[in-house]
Design a protein around this motif. Structure first.
Motif, mmCIF file in Angstrom:
data_model
loop_
_atom_site.group_PDB
_atom_site.id
_atom_site.type_symbol
_atom_site.label_atom_id
_atom_site.label_comp_id
_atom_site.label_asym_id
_atom_site.label_seq_id
_atom_site.Cartn_x
_atom_site.Cartn_y
_atom_site.Cartn_z
ATOM 1 N N GLN A 155 4.786 6.586 13.535
ATOM 2 C CA GLN A 155 4.417 7.795 12.818
ATOM 3 C C GLN A 155 2.935 7.755 12.460
ATOM 4 N N PHE A 156 2.261 8.871 12.693
ATOM 5 C CA PHE A 156 0.890 9.031 12.216
ATOM 6 C C PHE A 156 0.787 10.334 11.464
ATOM 7 N N GLY A 157 0.323 10.269 10.222
ATOM 8 C CA GLY A 157 0.144 11.464 9.412
ATOM 9 C C GLY A 157 -1.271 11.523 8.875
ATOM 10 N N GLY A 158 -1.925 12.668 9.017
ATOM 11 C CA GLY A 158 -3.274 12.807 8.507
ATOM 12 C C GLY A 158 -3.363 12.541 7.020
ATOM 13 N N LEU A 159 -2.353 13.037 6.266
ATOM 14 C CA LEU A 159 -2.272 12.756 4.833
ATOM 15 C C LEU A 159 -1.126 11.815 4.508
ATOM 16 N N ALA A 160 0.089 12.122 5.010
ATOM 17 C CA ALA A 160 1.237 11.338 4.571
ATOM 18 C C ALA A 160 2.381 11.355 5.558
ATOM 19 N N ASN A 161 3.167 10.275 5.513
ATOM 20 C CA ASN A 161 4.473 10.176 6.158
ATOM 21 C C ASN A 161 5.506 9.949 5.067
ATOM 22 N N ILE A 162 6.533 10.799 5.002
ATOM 23 C CA ILE A 162 7.559 10.711 3.965
ATOM 24 C C ILE A 162 8.919 10.720 4.634
ATOM 25 N N ASN A 163 9.688 9.648 4.440
ATOM 26 C CA ASN A 163 11.002 9.522 5.065
ATOM 27 C C ASN A 163 12.064 9.280 4.005
ATOM 28 N N SER A 164 13.119 10.079 4.050
ATOM 29 C CA SER A 164 14.218 9.897 3.111
ATOM 30 C C SER A 164 15.257 8.910 3.615
ATOM 31 N N GLY A 165 15.369 8.744 4.919
ATOM 32 C CA GLY A 165 16.293 7.774 5.484
ATOM 33 C C GLY A 165 15.639 6.412 5.638
ATOM 34 N N SER A 166 16.248 5.561 6.444
ATOM 35 C CA SER A 166 15.660 4.255 6.719
ATOM 36 C C SER A 166 14.490 4.418 7.684
ATOM 37 N N THR A 167 13.556 3.480 7.603
ATOM 38 C CA THR A 167 12.350 3.538 8.428
ATOM 39 C C THR A 167 12.171 2.220 9.164
ATOM 40 N N GLN A 168 11.945 2.322 10.474
ATOM 41 C CA GLN A 168 11.731 1.122 11.284
ATOM 42 C C GLN A 168 10.623 1.397 12.292
ATOM 43 N N GLY A 169 9.560 0.593 12.216
ATOM 44 C CA GLY A 169 8.454 0.792 13.139
ATOM 45 C C GLY A 169 7.115 0.769 12.429
ATOM 46 N N ILE A 170 6.233 1.701 12.779
ATOM 47 C CA ILE A 170 4.867 1.724 12.260
ATOM 48 C C ILE A 170 4.602 3.071 11.608
ATOM 49 N N GLN A 171 4.099 3.027 10.377
ATOM 50 C CA GLN A 171 3.652 4.210 9.659
ATOM 51 C C GLN A 171 2.161 4.072 9.361
ATOM 52 N N ILE A 172 1.361 5.022 9.807
ATOM 53 C CA ILE A 172 -0.076 5.036 9.519
ATOM 54 C C ILE A 172 -0.431 6.411 8.974
ATOM 55 N N SER A 173 -1.142 6.438 7.862
ATOM 56 C CA SER A 173 -1.517 7.719 7.269
ATOM 57 C C SER A 173 -2.885 7.613 6.605
ATOM 58 N N GLY A 174 -3.465 8.796 6.328
ATOM 59 C CA GLY A 174 -4.742 8.824 5.637
ATOM 60 C C GLY A 174 -4.628 8.541 4.158
ATOM 61 N N ILE A 175 -3.480 8.902 3.543
ATOM 62 C CA ILE A 175 -3.314 8.689 2.108
ATOM 63 C C ILE A 175 -2.069 7.869 1.790
ATOM 64 N N SER A 176 -0.879 8.354 2.186
ATOM 65 C CA SER A 176 0.319 7.702 1.685
ATOM 66 C C SER A 176 1.441 7.628 2.711
ATOM 67 N N ASN A 177 2.160 6.514 2.681
ATOM 68 C CA ASN A 177 3.416 6.340 3.422
ATOM 69 C C ASN A 177 4.514 6.089 2.395
ATOM 70 N N ILE A 178 5.583 6.869 2.475
ATOM 71 C CA ILE A 178 6.679 6.753 1.515
ATOM 72 C C ILE A 178 7.996 6.631 2.271
ATOM 73 N N ALA A 179 8.716 5.545 1.994
ATOM 74 C CA ALA A 179 10.049 5.340 2.559
ATOM 75 C C ALA A 179 11.023 5.243 1.394
ATOM 76 N N ASN A 180 11.951 6.193 1.320
ATOM 77 C CA ASN A 180 12.863 6.235 0.174
ATOM 78 C C ASN A 180 14.061 5.304 0.317
ATOM 79 N N GLN A 181 14.242 4.713 1.501
ATOM 80 C CA GLN A 181 15.270 3.700 1.674
ATOM 81 C C GLN A 181 14.616 2.452 2.263
ATOM 82 N N ASN A 182 15.373 1.621 2.942
ATOM 83 C CA ASN A 182 14.820 0.379 3.477
ATOM 84 C C ASN A 182 13.815 0.662 4.585
#
Length: 324
Positions: A88-115
């Motif tokens: 995942q690449f987000g200019g400002l943010a990546n927000i996931n409510s489920g589980s997250t597996q892999g790579i998150q890159i963002s300009g401001i924030s990455n949020i994973a609400n589960q594992n």
């Protein structure tokens, strides 16, 4: 000033969205090979976009989708109601409510609400479950850490296996200690240690006298504590201390310390510490025509020129510590 206000507003909006959106992932979400969205719901999946997980997801501005199993790009924000696996690449943010597996890159924030498992890289990284992998940012939070946090401020509720590495490391159920010790140059040192036993931050202050004037110090450092028996341990600590003499805090006047201390536990919390210390002192402060504002007992190395003095010696520490 206008740009700062806009960035501050964007951060607040992202954090509110990350915590306020639904946290129940859709296990029965359908799947699609690809989707394109301008801003929700203006996209190929329309108002039903959160019902589908996509192999490739492209959100020109803001996309709200069911999940990802592959790759997702967002000009501003990627939000997924279900699980995310991939990149995942987000200019400002990546927000996931489920589980997250892999790579998150963002300009401001990455949020994973589960594992989460993998890499999070942004100014702020937040996992409200267990994170396995690496968090790299100015501020990192994991409810349960099973990996490495590397940043300015690292926070976690607990650590199953891993280490926070930063200027300030806060572990709710981690290592906290207060230490009072003395040595050959700074007669009294008070230190507060915070983080994990594998890596903790040290905030310290000290006191001494030189030529009938008070000497104070303020420093920061890092350390690790290794236990090799029930009552025995060894700590290795590195710190830098700014020296304040005669009420003056200016110029170059820094004491560096590498402390190697043996710890003996009198009970579960109270310990006696003692050990050698390798010291380096660099200063451009002069008193009565000579460099230095500390009483140095001897030197194993000394270099003096017209601008400053650099010296080194081996000293000692002796004191007590209380684990909180």
């Amino acid at each position: 000033m206008g740009l700062q206000k806009k960035l501050k507003g964007a951060v607040i909006l992202i954090l509110l969205l990350g915590w306020c959106v639904p946290t129940n992932a859709q296990d029965n979400a359908g799947s699609k090979k690809a989707q394109i969205t301008f801003v929700y719901p203006l996209g190929t999946n329309g108002i039903n976009s959160m019902d589908y997980a996509n192999n490739v997801s492209f959100n020109l501005l803001v996309g709200l989708n069911g999940g990802v199993n592959g790759f997702e790009f967002g000009g501003l924000v990627n939000y997924n109601k279900g699980d995310v696996k991939g990149f995942q690449f987000g200019g400002l943010a990546n927000i996931n409510s489920g589980s997250t597996q892999g790579i998150q890159i963002s300009g401001i924030s990455n949020i994973a609400n589960q594992n989460s498992k993998g890499l999070q890289m942004g100014l702020t990284n937040i996992v409200n479950g267990e994170h396995k992998g690496l968090q790299l940012g100015l501020f990192n939070y994991s409810k349960r850490l099973n990996g490495v946090q590397f940043g300015l401020i690292n926070v976690s509720d607990s650590i199953s296996s891993g280490t926070p590495v930063g200027l300030i490391n806060i572990v709710k159920n981690g290592y906290k200690a207060v230490e009072v010790a003395g040595g050959e140059t700074l007669w009294a040192n008070a230190s507060f240690k915070l983080g994990s036993r594998e890596f903790y931050t040290i905030i310290k202050t000290g006191y001494s006298r030189f030529k009938d004037e008070n000497v104070y110090s303020a420093g920061l450092g890092f350390g690790s504590l290794f236990s090799f028996a029930k009552k025995h341990g060894i700590s290795l600590e590195l710190s830098g201390n700014n020296i304040l003499y005669d009420g003056k805090w200016s110029g170059l006047n820094i004491l560096g310390k590498l402390d190697f201390n043996f710890q003996y536990s009198l009970n579960d919390r109270f310990k006696v510490i003692a050990g050698p210390s390798f010291n380096t002192y660099i200063t451009d402060q002069e008193v009565d025509g000579n460099f230095g504002t500390l009483n140095i007992p001897y030197t194993i190395f000394e270099d003096i020129n017209e601008d400053r003095m650099l010296s080194a010696w081996i000293g000692f520490n002796l004191g007590v510590a209380l684990e909180l």
